[in-house]
Design an enzyme around this catalytic site. Structure first.
Site, PDB file in Angstrom:
ATOM      1  N   HIS A  67     -10.465  -5.542  -2.465  1.00 22.36           N
ATOM      2  CA  HIS A  67     -11.361  -5.086  -1.195  1.00 22.36           C
ATOM      3  C   HIS A  67     -12.579  -4.287  -2.193  1.00 22.36           C
ATOM      4  O   HIS A  67     -12.626  -3.124  -2.041  1.00 22.36           O
ATOM      5  CB  HIS A  67     -10.920  -4.453  -0.147  1.00 22.36           C
ATOM      6  N   GLU A 127       0.927  -1.297  -0.106  1.00 18.04           N
ATOM      7  CA  GLU A 127      -0.121   0.191   0.031  1.00 18.04           C
ATOM      8  C   GLU A 127       1.015   1.379   0.050  1.00 18.04           C
ATOM      9  O   GLU A 127       0.374   2.379   0.890  1.00 18.04           O
ATOM     10  CB  GLU A 127      -0.943   0.036   1.109  1.00 18.04           C
ATOM     11  N   ASP A 163     -12.644  -9.517  -1.246  1.00 21.00           N
ATOM     12  CA  ASP A 163     -13.822  -9.722  -0.521  1.00 21.00           C
ATOM     13  C   ASP A 163     -14.613  -8.684  -1.043  1.00 21.00           C
ATOM     14  O   ASP A 163     -14.141  -7.614  -1.816  1.00 21.00           O
ATOM     15  CB  ASP A 163     -13.733  -9.516   1.129  1.00 21.00           C
ATOM     16  N   GLU A 196      -6.574 -10.116  -2.121  1.00 24.10           N
ATOM     17  CA  GLU A 196      -7.093  -9.950  -0.722  1.00 24.10           C
ATOM     18  C   GLU A 196      -8.641  -9.917  -1.118  1.00 24.10           C
ATOM     19  O   GLU A 196      -9.546  -8.865  -0.497  1.00 24.10           O
ATOM     20  CB  GLU A 196      -6.813  -8.704  -0.203  1.00 24.10           C
ATOM     21  N   ASN A 207       1.863  -4.412  -3.340  1.00 19.93           N
ATOM     22  CA  ASN A 207       0.439  -4.674  -3.215  1.00 19.93           C
ATOM     23  C   ASN A 207      -0.338  -3.530  -3.067  1.00 19.93           C
ATOM     24  O   ASN A 207       0.398  -2.584  -1.945  1.00 19.93           O
ATOM     25  CB  ASN A 207       0.362  -5.913  -2.111  1.00 19.93           C
TER      26      ASN A 207
END
Ligand code: XIL
Length: 332
Positions: free
Chosen positions: A225, A148, A255, A253, A189
């Site tokens: 996300h 990030e 979701d 990741e 990432n």
């Protein structure tokens, strides 16, 4: 059969999930987790982060990370190292020191080389799993070395690393990781780089400049996300643009959260959204694998992070499959 078995049949390396140490005492949960037909890869959600691995300067604790790496080996699953350098979940000694460039460079190099070195093994890929049995744990085939680094507007995030070292902290971390484990794929990432836009462009510019400088970089982690009904329509085009730079990508990741309360319509939209994301990775040749940011609403990070939102995972809080599960199957 299961999700990973399907993904591999279709040419991907894995479909996996994040997991976390406290969840591993829940046998209803581990019954689903400990099955490499369902999940072919694990990412530790917390236990390899800086606060967990180096809580005091030069004092390293690997107990919890090792537990996940052992589990992956026992289960015959790949492992993603997560993560080395991130602004969040830092021990206070990192955030409260007034660093100069030399001191912080040494601290990054010691952290990255010790953590990546601890988990280093022999080359790890799905077809080499049998030889991994000789090691005490599964070695990561990929590491999120830098996590990030960008703000949503595409500028570099102001944090202890950037404020002290500028962009060079990224090169310092990647070089240290490559030296510590030459066989691991090294990733940067981030989130909100799923579709085209200023943040993805900034990531692409960074990858290009790292490659031009000869800095080791193998992949871009696309966190994903996402929000129900808001999967970017440019996701495939964006992933193709990133891989055209000569790096692989992975969905790291995934979701897809909704504003609560859940309704049948939202669950159907969520099913469709999971199918879209999974089928996008399947369609991009150099999208190597997909990781759920845990598979059940029982342990999702979403409700405690995004107020009023939740139900983001393909299994509900009773570990029952939701329509989203069928969406993933349809996307594979
Ligand atoms: C989250 C974990 O899931 C939570 O348990 C923890 O409290 C905070 O971090 N992006 C990342 C992950 O790269 O490391 C984050 O994981 C979720 C957002």
């Amino acid at each position: 059969n299961g999700l990973n078995a399907l993904a591999k049949t279709q040419g991907k390396l894995y479909l996996g999930t994040a997991t976390d140490n406290p969840e591993l005492t829940d046998t209803a949960y581990t019954t689903i987790l400990d099955n490499n037909m369902m999940f072919g890869q694990l990412t530790p959600a917390n236990s390899m982060k800086w606060d967990a691995t180096e809580p005091e300067p030069g004092t390293f604790t690997f107990t919890e990370g090792d537990q996940i790496a052992d589990l992956a080996q026992t289960n015959g699953q790949l492992l993603r190292g997560h993560n080395c350098v991130w602004y969040n979940q830092l021990p206070s000694w990192v955030t409260s020191t007034t660093w100069n460039a030399t001191g912080l460079t040494a601290a990054i190099e010691r952290h990255v080389s010790t953590v990546v070195g601890h988990y280093k093994g022999i080359p790890s890929s799905s077809d080499q799993l049998p030889t991994q049995a000789n090691l005490p744990f599964q070695s990561p085939d990929a590491w999120d070395v830098v996590n990030e680094p960008f703000n949503d507007d595409g500028t570099f995030r102001s944090d202890v690393f950037y404020d002290t070292l500028g962009e060079s902290y990224i090169t310092i971390a990647l070089n240290a990781a490559r030296a510590a484990d030459p066989n691991a794929k090294l990733y940067i990432n981030d989130y909100n780089i799923e579709g085209t836009g200023v943040k993805s462009t900034a990531m692409q510019n960074l990858i290009q400049s790292l490659k031009a400088a000869g800095t080791p970089i193998d992949g871009v982690g696309i966190e994903s996300h996402l929000i129900v009904g808001e999967v970017p329509t440019t996701m495939q085009e964006n992933l193709e643009a990133i891989t055209a730079l000569g790096v692989e990508v992975a969905i790291t990741e995934l979701d897809i959260r909704m504003t609560l309360p859940e309704t049948a319509a939202l669950l159907e939209q969520q099913k469709s959204d999971y199918q879209t994301v999974i089928s996008t990775c399947m369609a991009v040749e150099k999208c190597v694998g997909m990781t759920l940011w845990d598979f059940t609403d029982k342990y999702s990070w979403v409700p405690s992070t995004f107020s009023g939102q939740g139900d983001a995972c393909p299994w509900d809080e009773n570990l029952v499959r939701k329509p989203a599960y069928d969406g993933i199957v349809a996307g594979l």
